[in-house]
Design a protein around this motif. Structure first.
Motif, PDB file in Angstrom:
ATOM      1  N   ALA A 145       0.824  -1.206   0.000  1.00 16.54           N
ATOM      2  CA  ALA A 145       0.000   0.000   0.000  1.00 16.54           C
ATOM      3  C   ALA A 145       0.862   1.262   0.000  1.00 16.54           C
ATOM      4  O   ALA A 145       0.551   2.239  -0.700  1.00 16.54           O
ATOM      5  CB  ALA A 145      -0.925  -0.002   1.213  1.00 16.54           C
ATOM      6  N   VAL A 146       1.940   1.251   0.768  1.00 17.90           N
ATOM      7  CA  VAL A 146       2.832   2.415   0.800  1.00 17.90           C
ATOM      8  C   VAL A 146       3.510   2.601  -0.549  1.00 17.90           C
ATOM      9  O   VAL A 146       3.648   3.724  -1.049  1.00 17.90           O
ATOM     10  CB  VAL A 146       3.875   2.276   1.931  1.00 17.90           C
ATOM     11  N   ALA A 147       3.926   1.497  -1.147  1.00 17.14           N
ATOM     12  CA  ALA A 147       4.557   1.589  -2.471  1.00 17.14           C
ATOM     13  C   ALA A 147       3.578   2.145  -3.503  1.00 17.14           C
ATOM     14  O   ALA A 147       3.958   2.968  -4.353  1.00 17.14           O
ATOM     15  CB  ALA A 147       5.061   0.211  -2.903  1.00 17.14           C
ATOM     16  N   GLU A 148       2.334   1.709  -3.438  1.00 16.33           N
ATOM     17  CA  GLU A 148       1.333   2.229  -4.371  1.00 16.33           C
ATOM     18  C   GLU A 148       1.108   3.723  -4.175  1.00 16.33           C
ATOM     19  O   GLU A 148       0.844   4.456  -5.135  1.00 16.33           O
ATOM     20  CB  GLU A 148       0.021   1.472  -4.189  1.00 16.33           C
ATOM     21  N   GLN A 149       1.249   4.196  -2.938  1.00 17.49           N
ATOM     22  CA  GLN A 149       1.012   5.605  -2.627  1.00 17.49           C
ATOM     23  C   GLN A 149       2.215   6.491  -2.944  1.00 17.49           C
ATOM     24  O   GLN A 149       2.059   7.624  -3.395  1.00 17.49           O
ATOM     25  CB  GLN A 149       0.662   5.734  -1.137  1.00 17.49           C
ATOM     26  N   TYR A 150       3.436   5.962  -2.743  1.00 17.98           N
ATOM     27  CA  TYR A 150       4.611   6.836  -2.751  1.00 17.98           C
ATOM     28  C   TYR A 150       5.702   6.485  -3.757  1.00 17.98           C
ATOM     29  O   TYR A 150       6.591   7.314  -3.992  1.00 17.98           O
ATOM     30  CB  TYR A 150       5.250   6.857  -1.349  1.00 17.98           C
ATOM     31  N   LEU A 151       5.683   5.291  -4.338  1.00 12.73           N
ATOM     32  CA  LEU A 151       6.819   4.901  -5.179  1.00 12.73           C
ATOM     33  C   LEU A 151       6.971   5.808  -6.392  1.00 12.73           C
ATOM     34  O   LEU A 151       8.093   6.205  -6.744  1.00 12.73           O
ATOM     35  CB  LEU A 151       6.682   3.444  -5.628  1.00 12.73           C
ATOM     36  N   LEU A 152       5.885   6.185  -7.035  1.00 10.10           N
ATOM     37  CA  LEU A 152       5.989   7.080  -8.192  1.00 10.10           C
ATOM     38  C   LEU A 152       6.591   8.423  -7.783  1.00 10.10           C
ATOM     39  O   LEU A 152       7.413   9.000  -8.512  1.00 10.10           O
ATOM     40  CB  LEU A 152       4.620   7.294  -8.831  1.00 10.10           C
ATOM     41  N   ALA A 153       6.209   8.921  -6.598  1.00 12.75           N
ATOM     42  CA  ALA A 153       6.755  10.186  -6.114  1.00 12.75           C
ATOM     43  C   ALA A 153       8.257  10.081  -5.886  1.00 12.75           C
ATOM     44  O   ALA A 153       9.026  10.998  -6.225  1.00 12.75           O
ATOM     45  CB  ALA A 153       6.050  10.588  -4.814  1.00 12.75           C
ATOM     46  N   VAL A 154       8.699   8.958  -5.347  1.00  7.96           N
ATOM     47  CA  VAL A 154      10.127   8.756  -5.129  1.00  7.96           C
ATOM     48  C   VAL A 154      10.860   8.646  -6.466  1.00  7.96           C
ATOM     49  O   VAL A 154      11.972   9.179  -6.633  1.00  7.96           O
ATOM     50  CB  VAL A 154      10.363   7.511  -4.259  1.00  7.96           C
ATOM     51  N   GLN A 155      10.268   7.974  -7.421  1.00  3.09           N
ATOM     52  CA  GLN A 155      10.875   7.900  -8.750  1.00  3.09           C
ATOM     53  C   GLN A 155      10.999   9.281  -9.384  1.00  3.09           C
ATOM     54  O   GLN A 155      12.008   9.598 -10.026  1.00  3.09           O
ATOM     55  CB  GLN A 155      10.044   6.976  -9.647  1.00  3.09           C
ATOM     56  N   LYS A 159      14.386  11.472 -10.678  1.00  3.18           N
ATOM     57  CA  LYS A 159      14.559  12.173 -11.953  1.00  3.18           C
ATOM     58  C   LYS A 159      15.008  13.617 -11.724  1.00  3.18           C
ATOM     59  O   LYS A 159      15.894  14.124 -12.421  1.00  3.18           O
ATOM     60  CB  LYS A 159      13.255  12.153 -12.745  1.00  3.18           C
ATOM     61  N   ILE A 160      14.376  14.273 -10.762  1.00  2.00           N
ATOM     62  CA  ILE A 160      14.725  15.664 -10.489  1.00  2.00           C
ATOM     63  C   ILE A 160      16.151  15.760  -9.954  1.00  2.00           C
ATOM     64  O   ILE A 160      16.932  16.634 -10.364  1.00  2.00           O
ATOM     65  CB  ILE A 160      13.728  16.283  -9.489  1.00  2.00           C
ATOM     66  N   TYR A 161      16.511  14.850  -9.061  1.00  2.00           N
ATOM     67  CA  TYR A 161      17.869  14.863  -8.514  1.00  2.00           C
ATOM     68  C   TYR A 161      18.908  14.657  -9.613  1.00  2.00           C
ATOM     69  O   TYR A 161      19.927  15.373  -9.664  1.00  2.00           O
ATOM     70  CB  TYR A 161      18.018  13.789  -7.435  1.00  2.00           C
ATOM     71  N   GLN A 162      18.676  13.716 -10.487  1.00  2.00           N
ATOM     72  CA  GLN A 162      19.625  13.483 -11.578  1.00  2.00           C
ATOM     73  C   GLN A 162      19.738  14.706 -12.484  1.00  2.00           C
ATOM     74  O   GLN A 162      20.828  15.029 -12.977  1.00  2.00           O
ATOM     75  CB  GLN A 162      19.204  12.247 -12.389  1.00  2.00           C
ATOM     76  N   HIS A 163      18.635  15.390 -12.702  1.00  2.00           N
ATOM     77  CA  HIS A 163      18.646  16.614 -13.502  1.00  2.00           C
ATOM     78  C   HIS A 163      19.506  17.689 -12.822  1.00  2.00           C
ATOM     79  O   HIS A 163      20.271  18.391 -13.493  1.00  2.00           O
ATOM     80  CB  HIS A 163      17.217  17.121 -13.682  1.00  2.00           C
ATOM     81  N   ILE A 164      19.395  17.796 -11.512  1.00  2.00           N
ATOM     82  CA  ILE A 164      20.163  18.797 -10.763  1.00  2.00           C
ATOM     83  C   ILE A 164      21.650  18.494 -10.837  1.00  2.00           C
ATOM     84  O   ILE A 164      22.459  19.372 -11.166  1.00  2.00           O
ATOM     85  CB  ILE A 164      19.695  18.850  -9.297  1.00  2.00           C
ATOM     86  N   ILE A 165      22.033  17.264 -10.538  1.00  2.00           N
ATOM     87  CA  ILE A 165      23.471  16.973 -10.464  1.00  2.00           C
ATOM     88  C   ILE A 165      24.114  16.912 -11.844  1.00  2.00           C
ATOM     89  O   ILE A 165      25.334  17.092 -11.965  1.00  2.00           O
ATOM     90  CB  ILE A 165      23.766  15.687  -9.674  1.00  2.00           C
ATOM     91  N   GLN A 201      16.496   4.413  -5.385  1.00  2.00           N
ATOM     92  CA  GLN A 201      16.622   5.377  -6.481  1.00  2.00           C
ATOM     93  C   GLN A 201      17.969   6.101  -6.477  1.00  2.00           C
ATOM     94  O   GLN A 201      18.216   6.976  -7.307  1.00  2.00           O
ATOM     95  CB  GLN A 201      15.496   6.409  -6.392  1.00  2.00           C
ATOM     96  N   ASN A 202      18.822   5.746  -5.508  1.00  2.00           N
ATOM     97  CA  ASN A 202      20.165   6.337  -5.413  1.00  2.00           C
ATOM     98  C   ASN A 202      20.129   7.856  -5.256  1.00  2.00           C
ATOM     99  O   ASN A 202      20.927   8.582  -5.856  1.00  2.00           O
ATOM    100  CB  ASN A 202      21.017   5.960  -6.632  1.00  2.00           C
ATOM    101  N   VAL A 203      19.174   8.322  -4.451  1.00  2.00           N
ATOM    102  CA  VAL A 203      19.105   9.743  -4.127  1.00  2.00           C
ATOM    103  C   VAL A 203      19.694   9.926  -2.719  1.00  2.00           C
ATOM    104  O   VAL A 203      19.067   9.516  -1.737  1.00  2.00           O
ATOM    105  CB  VAL A 203      17.664  10.272  -4.168  1.00  2.00           C
ATOM    106  N   PRO A 204      20.873  10.539  -2.606  1.00  2.00           N
ATOM    107  CA  PRO A 204      21.508  10.686  -1.294  1.00  2.00           C
ATOM    108  C   PRO A 204      20.918  11.863  -0.510  1.00  2.00           C
ATOM    109  O   PRO A 204      21.591  12.861  -0.224  1.00  2.00           O
ATOM    110  CB  PRO A 204      22.972  10.917  -1.649  1.00  2.00           C
ATOM    111  N   ILE A 205      19.650  11.729  -0.142  1.00  2.00           N
ATOM    112  CA  ILE A 205      19.003  12.833   0.570  1.00  2.00           C
ATOM    113  C   ILE A 205      19.653  13.031   1.938  1.00  2.00           C
ATOM    114  O   ILE A 205      20.085  12.080   2.581  1.00  2.00           O
ATOM    115  CB  ILE A 205      17.490  12.629   0.722  1.00  2.00           C
ATOM    116  N   GLN A 206      19.691  14.284   2.352  1.00  2.00           N
ATOM    117  CA  GLN A 206      20.246  14.598   3.665  1.00  2.00           C
ATOM    118  C   GLN A 206      19.189  15.165   4.615  1.00  2.00           C
ATOM    119  O   GLN A 206      19.434  15.277   5.811  1.00  2.00           O
ATOM    120  CB  GLN A 206      21.422  15.558   3.520  1.00  2.00           C
ATOM    121  N   THR A 207      18.047  15.525   4.076  1.00  2.00           N
ATOM    122  CA  THR A 207      16.905  15.844   4.929  1.00  2.00           C
ATOM    123  C   THR A 207      15.646  15.353   4.240  1.00  2.00           C
ATOM    124  O   THR A 207      15.558  15.302   3.012  1.00  2.00           O
ATOM    125  CB  THR A 207      16.758  17.360   5.235  1.00  2.00           C
ATOM    126  N   ILE A 208      14.661  14.978   5.053  1.00  2.00           N
ATOM    127  CA  ILE A 208      13.360  14.576   4.527  1.00  2.00           C
ATOM    128  C   ILE A 208      12.290  15.275   5.351  1.00  2.00           C
ATOM    129  O   ILE A 208      12.371  15.345   6.581  1.00  2.00           O
ATOM    130  CB  ILE A 208      13.163  13.050   4.528  1.00  2.00           C
TER     131      ILE A 208
END
Length: 426
Positions: A145-155, A159-165, A201-208
């Motif tokens: 259920a969590v994956a259905e709710q949030y996985l697309l958002a994490v994906q 994409k945005i992180y890769q665009h930034i770096i 997704q290999n996003v090295p987030i430092q805050t959430i």
């Protein structure tokens, strides 16, 4: 990646005139023995309302840093950016708040969801994590259920992180993922599943920035169950510590509290957690500095007071228009808003005390404060008249800005000082 400091504090500056006064508050807390790093933030929405550009935030901060001789770290946050809005922030920001709220609730590809659930059997069962108030009971159905709710958002965040770096490089980028501007809060078990997905997704987030239970209305105190928030916040800290060890996320990863300004009743809870665990924190404020400008102009009297009254009168005539973009984070009873005629008869001190967030002051009006909080574009309409008055009254306005950040925010959060929001100064 660019490592983030342990304690960071987001400061908004709608009109780019208070960076020096804001920085003075960080100098004062440093003199008390606590290093807190300023992060200047301004969203694309706010730039649009005011007619400014992202570069202006960096420029104002840089001038303040040079003039005051600040030799510690500082950052500029591209606040609540998405793929469509990030490019203008790339040259002048090093902190990126990636906002994926629009993708939450939209399912990812069924194959991706199945692969995620199958790939994380460690999430299922009774999880006894160090520091939790109670073990987490997680079923496969819950992970699904969590994956259905949030996985697309994490994906999307990936994409945005890769665009930034691709533009800046990872070594010049601090990444935050924001999930606070949604309808439902994320529970600690949900946060753990989300962090596992972020690691995939290999996003090295430092805050959430999760959405917590309760209301985080703009510019006023928290509304909700303090005991529930305390358990939630402490459990989130424990979940983050576990995720760092389990999924190889950055050791600097920490919680971010959005709309954190003026949440005075939460500060003792947050302070005690940080003291007990040694965890870091990012807390974000924004419109509170603009409100201190209104307070300072009111106290200055003369033309400053006159303009403050004009701004309120115009805001009162456009309540629905100004409140609509912030409907989920304000709670205004229009019957408790004084008329323009009433306010026109007030002294500067009366207007200032109605807006200044001292809950023990019988003149404080949280409805008026919230309306002004979201009405900053009225000041923008006055252009040079408004900014000219800020310059002419820089000393009194700056004093209010510094005092607000230092006494009402930094000291209670990081030193555990008495809560000034309950009536009085530290």
């Amino acid at each position: 990646m660019l490592p983030i400091e342990k304690l960071t504090f987001g400061v908004g500056d709608r009109f780019a005139h208070q960076a020096g006064a804001q920085l003075q508050a960080f100098e004062q807390i440093a003199a008390d023995g606590v290093d807190v790093t300023p992060v200047w933030n301004k969203s694309n929405r706010e730039h649009t309302f005011v007619g400014s550009q992202p570069q202006s935030v960096y420029d104002a901060a840089e001038v303040a840093v040079q003039q005051r001789g600040w030799d510690k770290a500082w950052h500029v946050d591209a606040d609540h950016i998405q793929l469509a809005t990030v490019d203008a922030f790339l040259p002048c920001s090093d902190f990126f708040t990636i906002d994926v709220a629009d993708s939450i609730g939209k399912p990812a590809a069924a194959a991706d969801i199945a692969a995620f659930v199958d790939g994380h059997p460690e999430l299922i069962g009774t999880l006894e994590l160090e520091g939790l108030s109670a073990p987490l009971e997680v079923t496969r159905e819950m992970v699904q259920a969590v994956a259905e709710q949030y996985l697309l958002a994490v994906q999307e965040a990936g994409k945005i992180y890769q665009h930034i770096i691709a533009d800046k490089g990872a070594d010049k980028t601090i990444a935050e993922i924001s999930m606070d501007e949604t309808d439902s809060p994320q529970t600690p078990p949900e946060l753990l599943v989300i962090l596992a997905a972020i690691a995939d997704q290999n996003v090295p987030i430092q805050t959430i920035a999760p959405k917590f239970t309760g209301r985080f209305n703009k510019g006023v105190d928290y509304v909700g169950d303090l005991k529930q928030f305390e358990q939630e916040f402490n459990d989130d800290v424990a979940v983050i510590a576990h995720a760092v060890k389990t999924y190889g996320l950055p050791e600097t990863l920490k919680l971010s509290v959005h709309s954190g300004s003026d949440k005075f009743s939460l500060y003792p809870i947050i302070h005690e957690c940080l003291k007990r665990t040694g965890a870091g924190l990012h807390i974000k404020t924004a419109g509170t500095t603009w409100l201190e400008e209104i307070i300072g102009l009111s106290e200055a009297g003369g033309d400053g007071l006159a303009l403050a009254k004009e701004i309120y009168a115009y805001a009162l005539e456009h309540v629905e228009e100004f409140c609509a973009p912030y409907a989920s984070v304000i709670d205004i009873d229009e019957a408790k808003l004084p008329s323009a005629e009433t306010v026109n008869g007030w002294s500067g001190e009366e207007l200032a005390s109605a807006v200044r967030h001292i809950q023990g002051n019988p003149n404080f009006n949280p409805h008026m404060r919230q309306l002004l909080h979201v009405s900053f574009k009225v000041a923008a309409k006055h252009g040079d008249r408004y900014t000219g008055l800020l310059k002419a009254n820089a000393e009194i306005v700056g004093r209010e800005v510094t005092k607000n950040i230092y006494e009402r925010h930094l000291r209670p959060l990081f030193l555990g000082s008495a809560n000034p929001g309950q009536g009085g100064t530290v």
